[in-house]
Design a protein around this motif. Structure first.
Motif, PDB file in Angstrom:
ATOM      1  N   THR A 118       0.824  -1.217   0.000  1.00 59.05           N
ATOM      2  CA  THR A 118       0.000   0.000   0.000  1.00 59.05           C
ATOM      3  C   THR A 118       0.858   1.268   0.000  1.00 59.05           C
ATOM      4  OG1 THR A 118      -0.122  -0.046   2.431  1.00 59.05           O
ATOM      5  CG2 THR A 118      -1.870  -1.166   1.200  1.00 59.05           C
ATOM      6  N   ARG A 119       2.141   1.134  -0.295  1.00 58.64           N
ATOM      7  CA  ARG A 119       3.018   2.303  -0.302  1.00 58.64           C
ATOM      8  C   ARG A 119       2.502   3.383  -1.262  1.00 58.64           C
ATOM      9  NH1 ARG A 119       7.020  -1.758   0.544  1.00 58.64           N
ATOM     10  NH2 ARG A 119       8.762  -1.110   1.882  1.00 58.64           N
ATOM     11  N   GLU A 120       2.631   4.627  -0.839  1.00 61.52           N
ATOM     12  CA  GLU A 120       2.370   5.765  -1.722  1.00 61.52           C
ATOM     13  C   GLU A 120       3.668   6.453  -2.130  1.00 61.52           C
ATOM     14  OE1 GLU A 120      -0.414   8.359   0.148  1.00 61.52           O
ATOM     15  OE2 GLU A 120      -2.043   6.887   0.107  1.00 61.52           O
ATOM     16  N   ARG A 121       4.737   6.224  -1.369  1.00 62.44           N
ATOM     17  CA  ARG A 121       6.068   6.722  -1.718  1.00 62.44           C
ATOM     18  C   ARG A 121       6.992   5.522  -1.829  1.00 62.44           C
ATOM     19  NH1 ARG A 121       8.811   9.922   1.839  1.00 62.44           N
ATOM     20  NH2 ARG A 121       9.819  11.023   0.128  1.00 62.44           N
ATOM     21  N   LEU A 296       3.178   2.471 -11.588  1.00 66.56           N
ATOM     22  CA  LEU A 296       2.594   3.816 -11.528  1.00 66.56           C
ATOM     23  C   LEU A 296       1.710   4.120 -12.729  1.00 66.56           C
ATOM     24  CD1 LEU A 296       5.739   5.712 -10.207  1.00 66.56           C
ATOM     25  CD2 LEU A 296       3.707   5.060  -8.897  1.00 66.56           C
ATOM     26  N   TYR A 300       1.372   8.638 -14.565  1.00 65.89           N
ATOM     27  CA  TYR A 300       2.618   9.188 -14.017  1.00 65.89           C
ATOM     28  C   TYR A 300       3.339  10.059 -15.041  1.00 65.89           C
ATOM     29  CZ  TYR A 300       7.060   9.312 -11.476  1.00 65.89           C
ATOM     30  OH  TYR A 300       8.180   9.726 -10.805  1.00 65.89           O
ATOM     31  N   ASP A 393       6.747  14.656  -9.652  1.00 62.44           N
ATOM     32  CA  ASP A 393       5.765  13.744  -9.066  1.00 62.44           C
ATOM     33  C   ASP A 393       5.427  14.094  -7.624  1.00 62.44           C
ATOM     34  OD1 ASP A 393       8.038  12.980  -7.717  1.00 62.44           O
ATOM     35  OD2 ASP A 393       8.024  10.900  -8.396  1.00 62.44           O
ATOM     36  N   VAL A 396       7.043  11.267  -4.915  1.00 57.89           N
ATOM     37  CA  VAL A 396       6.781   9.832  -4.942  1.00 57.89           C
ATOM     38  C   VAL A 396       8.086   9.051  -4.937  1.00 57.89           C
ATOM     39  CG1 VAL A 396       5.790   7.950  -6.328  1.00 57.89           C
ATOM     40  CG2 VAL A 396       4.551  10.112  -6.081  1.00 57.89           C
TER      41      VAL A 396
END
Length: 481
Positions: A118-121, A296, A300, A393, A396
């Protein structure tokens, strides 16, 4: 019988082993679709034709206007491996070609998706630790060899006080009759290419790739680490491997490259800092860039956090650096023009730094890197350019914009001593466009970066400038770089 469709970046044995019938396509429409570097076009055609010459009973080259026409003319069922772009993937689906997972990377898509969770970065250092552990590279049990994961701090030496680094020459390929015919055919096609034609400098067959790898690990990897971030005007290769082309054309598997470097360190032939720095590029960054391209997705490519919209100037887009006064920028553009390649610091801290300061459209910049670099492919550049270089981005990929003034370039290159501009000056006729550009960019984007803890000192220094109004006016109207 089902045949295997291979693209020009899928030329190694891990692709074709076990397949008796192979189709390669030379698409005229694909060759002329964009202003590719002339040497990039040469490498693609040379690689495919050399493979066909090596396996004449297994490989068929079909020359057609489009892939669709070639596949219809071929007339038999096809299977393909996952290609290197979203556009090519859409094309294969449209043409009804079955796709299989690529064998060209160490980590599978499924494993990356599980790691990403669930990473966003997505910080590369986290991924790199995972990769080292997953493939047991430079490890002692559960700990990294030497006690540290990353020895980058030992690989930041400035350039030596001489014209060249003084390491053995890279392994150079020898052109043959296939290269001669490629050059003749490209001349006749009159494609909208950029850059200069030149002697082929990169391995493009499996045999050449293995020779280049062996030569690099034996002769140049021991010297790679300390000066890997330095730039010398008259030494365009330094101690870099020049393996990005055979890797990105699928001629080498990343794990055979990584294990060769690891073995050289464990034998005592290569210092740990050099081996680790190189392995980080291949097993860490390169794999990370590939997986994030797919993870992504297409959205992206349109990220533009700083709302940069300046078109690429013609002298940049067409690789015409003759009128550029800044020695670092001119030398980098000359390298792209002459070879289709410069090393990572010139890409990030000269070309990317300039583009960020001047507000070049990141999507256009990304496309330029893809087409102008011999190792550039659609999957390679977005994380490098939109994320790492332009910070478009919003963080990210990286924790801060990779932005610097002339002081960094003066320390890490030999350009500034003979440059018309003075890296210490931010105003006046001889104000360095990187030094002045740094403060103009900070002034313009201070509201967006003030909350970034890694930019705190720069924001404080910006507020102390007594000549900020002069810098603003000067850089708003700058025409000479």
């Amino acid at each position: 019988m089902t045949a295997l469709l291979l693209f020009g970046d899928q030329l190694g044995p891990h692709f074709y082993t076990g397949h008796d019938e192979i189709l390669l396509v030379e698409s005229a429409a694909a060759l002329r679709r964009k202003p590719y570097h002339r040497q990039k076009l040469h490498l693609v055609l040379s690689g495919m034709r050399h493979l066909a010459a090596e396996f004449p009973d297994r490989v068929t080259i079909v020359r057609a206007n489009t892939y669709g026409e070639a596949i219809r003319d071929f007339g038999r069922p096809l299977v393909a491996y996952q290609p290197g772009s979203l556009a090519a993937q859409r094309m294969l689906r449209r043409l009804g070609v079955e796709m299989r997972p690529t064998p060209a990377f160490a980590l599978s898509r499924e494993e990356f998706t599980a790691w990403a969770g669930t990473r966003e970065r997505f910080l590369m250092e986290d991924f790199y630790h995972f990769q080292r552990t997953r493939f047991d590279v430079l490890m002692e049990g559960e700990k990294p060899v030497g006690g540290r994961w990353n020895l980058d701090a030992e690989n930041r030496e400035p350039p030596p006080k001489r014209a060249k680094l003084g390491v053995p020459e890279p392994w150079w390929p020898k052109e043959d009759e296939i290269d001669a015919q490629v050059r003749k055919d490209l001349d006749e096609l009159k494609l909208p290419a950029v850059g200069r034609d030149g002697t082929r400098r990169f391995a493009i067959t499996r045999t050449e790739a293995l020779q280049a790898l062996e030569s690099f690990v034996r002769d140049r990897l021991p010297h790679f680490g300390p000066h890997e971030d330095a730039v010398l005007t008259k030494d365009w290769t330094m101690a870099h491997s020049l393996l990005s082309v055979p890797l990105n054309h699928g001629l080498l598997h990343p794990l055979e490259v990584v294990y060769a470097a690891e073995d050289a360190h464990r034998s005592g032939a290569v210092p740990l800092a050099s081996a680790e720095g190189f392995i980080r590029q291949v097993l860490g960054w390169r794999e990370y860039v590939w997986h994030l391209y797919w993870h992504l997705g297409g959205e992206y490519l349109q990220r533009n956090g700083f709302r940069a919209t300046t078109p690429l100037p013609d002298w940049w887009a067409r690789l015409r650096p003759a009128m550029v006064r800044a020695a670092c920028l001119r030398t980098a553009l000359e390298g792209v023009r002459n070879h289709g390649w410069v090393h990572h610091i010139q890409r990030l801290m000269v070309l990317g730094n300039h583009a960020l300061q001047r507000g070049y459209d990141p999507a256009a910049l990304n496309e330029w890197f893809i087409t102008s670099f011999v190792d550039g492919f659609p999957w390679v550049m977005p994380v490098n350019v939109i994320g790492m270089s332009q910070h478009a981005d919003g963080g990210v990929i990286a924790t801060k914009p990779y932005l610097s003034g002339g002081a960094y370039l003066n320390r890490m290159t030999d350009h500034c001593g003979g440059c018309w501009f003075d890296p210490r000056k931010r105003t006046g006729e001889r104000a360095c466009p990187f030094t002045a550009g740094y403060w103009a960019w900070m002034d313009q984007h201070e509201p967006a970066v003030r909350a970034n803890h890694r930019m705190g000192r720069a924001v404080q220094n910006l507020r102390r400038l007594s000549d900020l109004d002069e810098v603003r006016a000067q850089e708003r109207h700058r025409e000479v770089f």
